[in-house]
Design an enzyme around this catalytic site. Sequence first.
Site, PDB file in Angstrom:
ATOM      1  N   THR A 152     -37.233 -35.077 -16.700  1.00  0.00           N
ATOM      2  CA  THR A 152     -37.657 -36.113 -16.597  1.00  0.00           C
ATOM      3  C   THR A 152     -36.726 -37.131 -17.847  1.00  0.00           C
ATOM      4  O   THR A 152     -37.023 -37.995 -17.278  1.00  0.00           O
ATOM      5  CB  THR A 152     -39.060 -36.473 -16.832  1.00  0.00           C
ATOM      6  OG1 THR A 152     -40.009 -35.534 -15.762  1.00  0.00           O
ATOM      7  CG2 THR A 152     -39.351 -37.922 -16.734  1.00  0.00           C
TER       8      THR A 152
ATOM      9  N   SER B  82     -36.671 -29.266 -13.695  1.00  0.00           N
ATOM     10  CA  SER B  82     -37.108 -27.940 -14.075  1.00  0.00           C
ATOM     11  C   SER B  82     -38.002 -26.986 -13.162  1.00  0.00           C
ATOM     12  O   SER B  82     -37.882 -25.761 -12.713  1.00  0.00           O
ATOM     13  CB  SER B  82     -37.466 -27.651 -15.596  1.00  0.00           C
ATOM     14  OG  SER B  82     -39.159 -28.829 -15.490  1.00  0.00           O
TER      15      SER B  82
ATOM     16  N   THR C 148     -40.179 -30.601 -18.810  1.00  0.00           N
ATOM     17  CA  THR C 148     -41.032 -30.060 -19.254  1.00  0.00           C
ATOM     18  C   THR C 148     -41.951 -29.058 -18.251  1.00  0.00           C
ATOM     19  O   THR C 148     -43.305 -28.570 -18.730  1.00  0.00           O
ATOM     20  CB  THR C 148     -42.478 -31.515 -19.775  1.00  0.00           C
ATOM     21  OG1 THR C 148     -42.930 -31.768 -18.299  1.00  0.00           O
ATOM     22  CG2 THR C 148     -41.767 -32.297 -20.366  1.00  0.00           C
ATOM     23  N   ASP C 149     -41.591 -28.792 -16.915  1.00  0.00           N
ATOM     24  CA  ASP C 149     -42.645 -28.514 -16.019  1.00  0.00           C
ATOM     25  C   ASP C 149     -42.063 -26.937 -16.524  1.00  0.00           C
ATOM     26  O   ASP C 149     -43.035 -25.863 -16.233  1.00  0.00           O
ATOM     27  CB  ASP C 149     -42.121 -28.734 -14.565  1.00  0.00           C
ATOM     28  CG  ASP C 149     -42.741 -29.881 -13.663  1.00  0.00           C
ATOM     29  OD1 ASP C 149     -43.808 -30.233 -14.893  1.00  0.00           O
ATOM     30  OD2 ASP C 149     -42.368 -30.391 -12.652  1.00  0.00           O
TER      31      ASP C 149
END
Length: 392
Positions: free
Chosen positions: A71, A117, A148-149
Amino acid sequence: MPNGSVEIHTICEDVENSQFTVQSKNTNNMTIPEFDSELETLSSAPILPNLVKPTKRIRLPRIKIVGTGGTIASKGSDSSQTAGYHVDLTIQDMLDSIPDISQICEIEYEQLCNVDSKDMTEHLLLKIYKAVSEALQGFDGIVITHGTDTLSETAFFIESTIDAGDVPIVFVGSMRPSTSVSADGPMNLYQAICIASNPKSRGRSVLVSLNDQISAGYYITKTNANSLDSFNVRQGYLGNFVNNEIHYYYPPVKPQGCHKFKLKLNDLSSGSFKLPMVCIIYGHQAITPKILTLLAEEYEGIVFATMGAGSLPVSMNEMCLTLNKPIIYSKRSMDGMIPVANLPKDSNGSNGNIIASGYLNPEKSRILLQLCLAGNYGVEEIRHVFGGVYGG
């Protein structure tokens, strides 16, 4: 009782306050020496007490940025969009959006990949490992931009496979795309670079810079799918970043009991190394052994996200005890652990090939089991690895 034959020597690590200069009595050919290194070591030229102090020649830290996407490298169609955006920014694009860092460090960067990710494959994971390993000797800090996932999984993998010494490895991501109102990516990246450049970050290994917090990459877990405050690190908030100031709560420390696995770069370059296949099964009401029948032959190991602290139906436990491959019992809850006492036993009181994950969640348990299997560890060796700091 103290052992009188053992001598303990204290070595001062405060280099700046432990420097000294050697002054020559020869006053001829008076020359002002120059500082020629980061540690302020003086040249052999003589110096007199009454001479003006020389100006230090300061070497800025060299920082390597490894870009992987996420992101933080995304754009939306308008300034209010916070979902459905696409990854399409390069590291150079991101650097253009942050304050000038020319007085903080020297930057080199490599765009390793540019993906969300969720699309982080094991092939890309090993590419990140290779890039970080090759950068350790030439840089003072490393920054990795990441979605971040699955950031917590990559950070855990890097901590488990790389002995970074004193070099900080800082992961950074964002929850909003670059086009969003109050986008968090630029500030997160700026802070990550500052953290990687700061001497106080040395010796702390893998760190994560998000939302003004500095966290231990080994323990970090994403707990909110939408909020800026998206990560929980019950065991590992290390400090914070306020108005260009880095505040650490503790002295430099690395995760206790972290098992290090050695991967061979030559094998990675040739493509001969692959991580064994391990799957995660999510426990739920009315789960039956049928799913084990479908998966057991396809995977070299299995991780269960069990209900509670190791709870599975009796029929599932009985089948797990018969399987000739490692089975890790983890938990679907965010916090807590799996005690060894909660593992099922056969009629002989044996746990078979079932191993408790301790505090590790299913995702990290999967990675740890993959690394154990890649190293040809037996069940008891795997049990020992999980039984360290994880309590498994």
